[in-house]
Design an enzyme around this catalytic site. Structure first.
Site, mmCIF file in Angstrom:
data_model
loop_
_atom_site.group_PDB
_atom_site.id
_atom_site.type_symbol
_atom_site.label_atom_id
_atom_site.label_comp_id
_atom_site.label_asym_id
_atom_site.label_seq_id
_atom_site.Cartn_x
_atom_site.Cartn_y
_atom_site.Cartn_z
ATOM 1 N N SER A 1 0.815 -1.206 0.000
ATOM 2 C CA SER A 1 0.000 0.000 0.000
ATOM 3 C C SER A 1 0.848 1.256 0.000
ATOM 4 O O SER A 1 1.939 1.286 0.562
ATOM 5 C CB SER A 1 -0.928 0.027 1.214
ATOM 6 O OG SER A 1 -1.656 1.239 1.224
ATOM 7 N N LYS B 1 -4.423 -6.807 3.458
ATOM 8 C CA LYS B 1 -4.453 -5.688 2.510
ATOM 9 C C LYS B 1 -5.888 -5.371 2.096
ATOM 10 O O LYS B 1 -6.284 -4.211 1.970
ATOM 11 C CB LYS B 1 -3.593 -5.979 1.273
ATOM 12 C CG LYS B 1 -3.667 -4.893 0.186
ATOM 13 C CD LYS B 1 -3.112 -3.579 0.692
ATOM 14 C CE LYS B 1 -3.279 -2.330 -0.139
ATOM 15 N NZ LYS B 1 -3.768 -2.268 -1.437
ATOM 16 N N HIS C 1 -7.439 -3.524 4.843
ATOM 17 C CA HIS C 1 -6.861 -2.167 4.796
ATOM 18 C C HIS C 1 -7.671 -1.303 3.818
ATOM 19 O O HIS C 1 -8.034 -0.170 4.118
ATOM 20 C CB HIS C 1 -5.390 -2.227 4.343
ATOM 21 C CG HIS C 1 -4.829 -0.893 3.912
ATOM 22 N ND1 HIS C 1 -5.111 -0.342 2.666
ATOM 23 C CD2 HIS C 1 -4.041 -0.006 4.545
ATOM 24 C CE1 HIS C 1 -4.516 0.842 2.573
ATOM 25 N NE2 HIS C 1 -3.847 1.061 3.696
ATOM 26 N N ASN C 2 -7.945 -1.848 2.660
ATOM 27 C CA ASN C 2 -8.684 -1.082 1.664
ATOM 28 C C ASN C 2 -10.122 -0.829 2.097
ATOM 29 O O ASN C 2 -10.675 0.239 1.837
ATOM 30 C CB ASN C 2 -8.630 -1.773 0.302
ATOM 31 C CG ASN C 2 -7.289 -1.558 -0.390
ATOM 32 O OD1 ASN C 2 -6.280 -1.309 0.258
ATOM 33 N ND2 ASN C 2 -7.281 -1.650 -1.706
ATOM 34 N N GLU D 1 -9.947 1.898 4.349
ATOM 35 C CA GLU D 1 -9.668 3.087 3.515
ATOM 36 C C GLU D 1 -10.988 3.664 2.964
ATOM 37 O O GLU D 1 -11.229 4.869 3.028
ATOM 38 C CB GLU D 1 -8.729 2.669 2.376
ATOM 39 C CG GLU D 1 -8.480 3.682 1.271
ATOM 40 C CD GLU D 1 -7.600 3.071 0.146
ATOM 41 O OE1 GLU D 1 -6.531 2.506 0.457
ATOM 42 O OE2 GLU D 1 -7.998 3.152 -1.026
HETATM 43 C C1 6PG Z 1 -3.260 1.414 -1.534
HETATM 44 C C2 6PG Z 1 -4.553 1.645 -2.264
HETATM 45 C C3 6PG Z 1 -4.457 1.012 -3.635
HETATM 46 C C4 6PG Z 1 -5.519 1.493 -4.601
HETATM 47 C C5 6PG Z 1 -6.915 1.151 -4.181
HETATM 48 C C6 6PG Z 1 -7.927 2.074 -4.778
HETATM 49 O O1 6PG Z 1 -3.354 0.818 -0.468
HETATM 50 O O2 6PG Z 1 -2.222 1.847 -2.019
HETATM 51 O O3 6PG Z 1 -5.588 1.071 -1.551
HETATM 52 O O4 6PG Z 1 -4.448 -0.365 -3.461
HETATM 53 O O5 6PG Z 1 -5.373 2.847 -4.813
HETATM 54 O O6 6PG Z 1 -7.149 -0.142 -4.602
HETATM 55 O O7 6PG Z 1 -9.118 1.440 -4.646
HETATM 56 P P1 6PG Z 1 -10.430 1.793 -5.443
HETATM 57 O O8 6PG Z 1 -10.045 2.020 -6.866
HETATM 58 O O9 6PG Z 1 -11.273 0.592 -5.248
HETATM 59 O O10 6PG Z 1 -10.952 3.036 -4.792
#
Ligand code: 6PG
Length: 476
Positions: free
Chosen positions: A128, A183, A186-187, A190
């Site tokens: 990430s 991960k 984590h998302n 996010e």
């Molecule tokens: C990270 C982000 C990366 C990506 C996401 C965006 O941890 O660096 O999460 O993995 O930018 O997958 O997710 P979406 O396109 O689903 O918003």
């Protein structure tokens, strides 16, 4: 020459990761299906370190010291399987394939199992931090065997982000799919963080009556306090940006949020595991609702209040309340995310250390925040913590925030500003602390229409009431 590590797939993430390894003194073999990309990398960045450009899969594998460490940075899904199919036959027992894409952990489990049969370590690794993170230090979440981490760990520790206390933001998360699972969550977190920030913004705009530039300043202030985080920081940047025509950038962007799927997976898997991640789910649903343009258009005429901004004298106090609501809701969404990790760890026997997860999220990743150091402290103090809300410090903070949290939701509801994230978080909190839940009534209904039985508070066993007869109770 033999390279210590290889990277195949040189789109921006792969390219930056390869450069990161090279800048840290490792010799790096680079490979890409389209050879021009490999050449471009070496031409442009060759001076940064020791690169070995490989034009064919064979050359690439031959360029690597043994046991080989081969990092795959291609699009998750079929492209990953295609790359494995291409390289696996060229590898030998003990070699490692590191998948740094956003793979689904179930795919990672399958690939790990298949490759293990050939003695190859498959290391599904969450990475990430976006492009910048890949280059300057990401948060890294490797799964796979303990043995592979022994060989790979020191290199990952070197290229990873470092937390404020200097600790590298990487750890061996657990076997097989554990890294990609973490991960994924984590998302999901996010998404929840972004949704909560979005709701705070909308309230500051519609209820407090602030302009995007003023709200940017509020976020800047918040970023010096307990909400200090990358996402709050970039929110201020985005909100203060004006386009070439002088309009607030946020007002000229189409309000339909997209997603690539990891947040949705977090919710799908939580449903399977029976873990209530309502905050994350609301964030995913909010994005999909935003994308239903025709449905939204058809619904614009529906009745409801139109927000009337507060008097200027009241706006600042309201903004403080929104900060409380945002912080309390954030505690809840992390509580839910960590619950999901604990449940996944239990289900798949991963033995994930939740304190370590919080620790490696302190730097490099998208959700990096001062807050994560406190989560780490909570789990380090008590690894069997039933939930983050059981931690005294967090419980005390929510206790202090809750009056404002409720007031903000009252204002939002009254003024018709949608706040599904704040509301779901508060409902979760109130449900968890409730003495009695209407689940008792649900059980009664189930017993009534389907003889599904229920348990009693005062006696052991399962029971059924003869609803269609004399309504006496019988043991089930
Ligand atoms: C990270 C982000 C990366 C990506 C996401 C965006 O941890 O660096 O999460 O993995 O930018 O997958 O997710 P979406 O396109 O689903 O918003």
């Amino acid at each position: 020459t033999s390279a210590q590590i290889g990277v195949t797939g040189l789109a921006v993430m792969g390219r930056n990761l390869a450069r990161n390894f090279a800048r840290n003194g490792y010799s790096v073999a680079v490979h890409n299906r389209t050879v021009s990309r490999t050449r471009a990398l070496v031409e442009e960045f060759g001076h940064e370190g020791a690169f070995v450009a490989a034009e064919t899969a064979k050359d690439f594998v031959a360029a690597l010291e043994r046991p080989r460490r081969l990092v795959v940075m291609v699009k998750a899904g079929e492209p990953t399987d295609a790359v494995i199919e291409e390289f696996a036959p060229l590898l030998e027992p003990g070699d490692m394939i590191i998948d740094g894409g956003n793979a689904h952990f179930a795919d990672t489990r399958r690939r790990e199992r298949e490759l293990r049969e050939h003695g190859i370590h498959f290391v599904g690794t969450g990475i990430s931090g976006g492009e910048e993170g890949a280059l300057h230090g990401p948060s890294i979440m490797p799964g796979g065997s303990v043995e592979s981490y022994g060989s790979l760990g020191p290199m990952l520790e070197k290229i990873s982000a470092k937390a404020a206390d200097g600790a590298p933001c990487v750890t061996h998360v657990g076997p097989d799919g554990a890294g990609h699972f973490v991960k994924m969550v984590h998302n999901g977190i996010e998404y929840a963080d972004m949704q909560l920030i979005g709701e705070a913004y909308q309230l500051l705009r519609d209820v407090a009556g602030y302009s995007p530039a003023q709200i940017a300043d509020i976020f800047r202030t918040w970023n010096t306090g307990r909400l200090d985080s990358y996402l709050i920081e970039i929110t201020a940047e985005v909100l203060s940006h004006v386009d070439a025509g002088g309009k607030p950038f946020v007002d000229v962007v189409v309000d339909q949020a997209e997603q690539k799927g990891t947040g949705r997976w977090t919710v799908q898997i939580a449903l399977d595991l029976g873990v209530p991640v309502s905050g994350i789910a609301e964030a995913v649903f909010a994005r999909s609702l935003s994308g239903h343009a025709a449905l939204r258009e058809a619904s614009r005429g529906l009745a409801g209040p139109k927000p009337t901004p507060l008097a200027e004298s009241e706006a600042a106090a309201f903004a403080d309340r929104v900060e409380q609501a945002l912080y309390a809701s954030k505690i809840v969404s992390y509580t839910q995310g960590f619950h999901e990790i604990a449940a996944g760890s239990e289900e798949y026997g991963w033995d994930i250390d939740l304190g370590e997860v919080a620790s490696i999220w302190r730097g490099g990743c998208i959700i990096r925040a001062a807050f994560l150091d406190r989560i780490r402290t909570a789990y380090d103090a008590r690894s069997d913590l039933p939930s983050l809300l059981s931690d005294e410090t967090f419980a005390r903070e929510i206790a202090a925030a809750q009056d404002d949290w409720r007031e903000v939701l009252v204002a939002a509801t009254r003024q018709g500003v949608p706040t599904p994230g704040f509301a779901a978080a508060l409902a979760y909190y109130d449900a968890l602390r409730a003495e009695r839940l209407p689940a008792a009534l649900t059980q009664g209904q189930r017993d009534f229409f389907g003889a599904h039985t229920y348990r009693r508070v005062d006696r052991e066993g399962a029971f059924h009431t003869l609803w269609g007869g004399d309504r006496s109770e019988v043991p089930a």
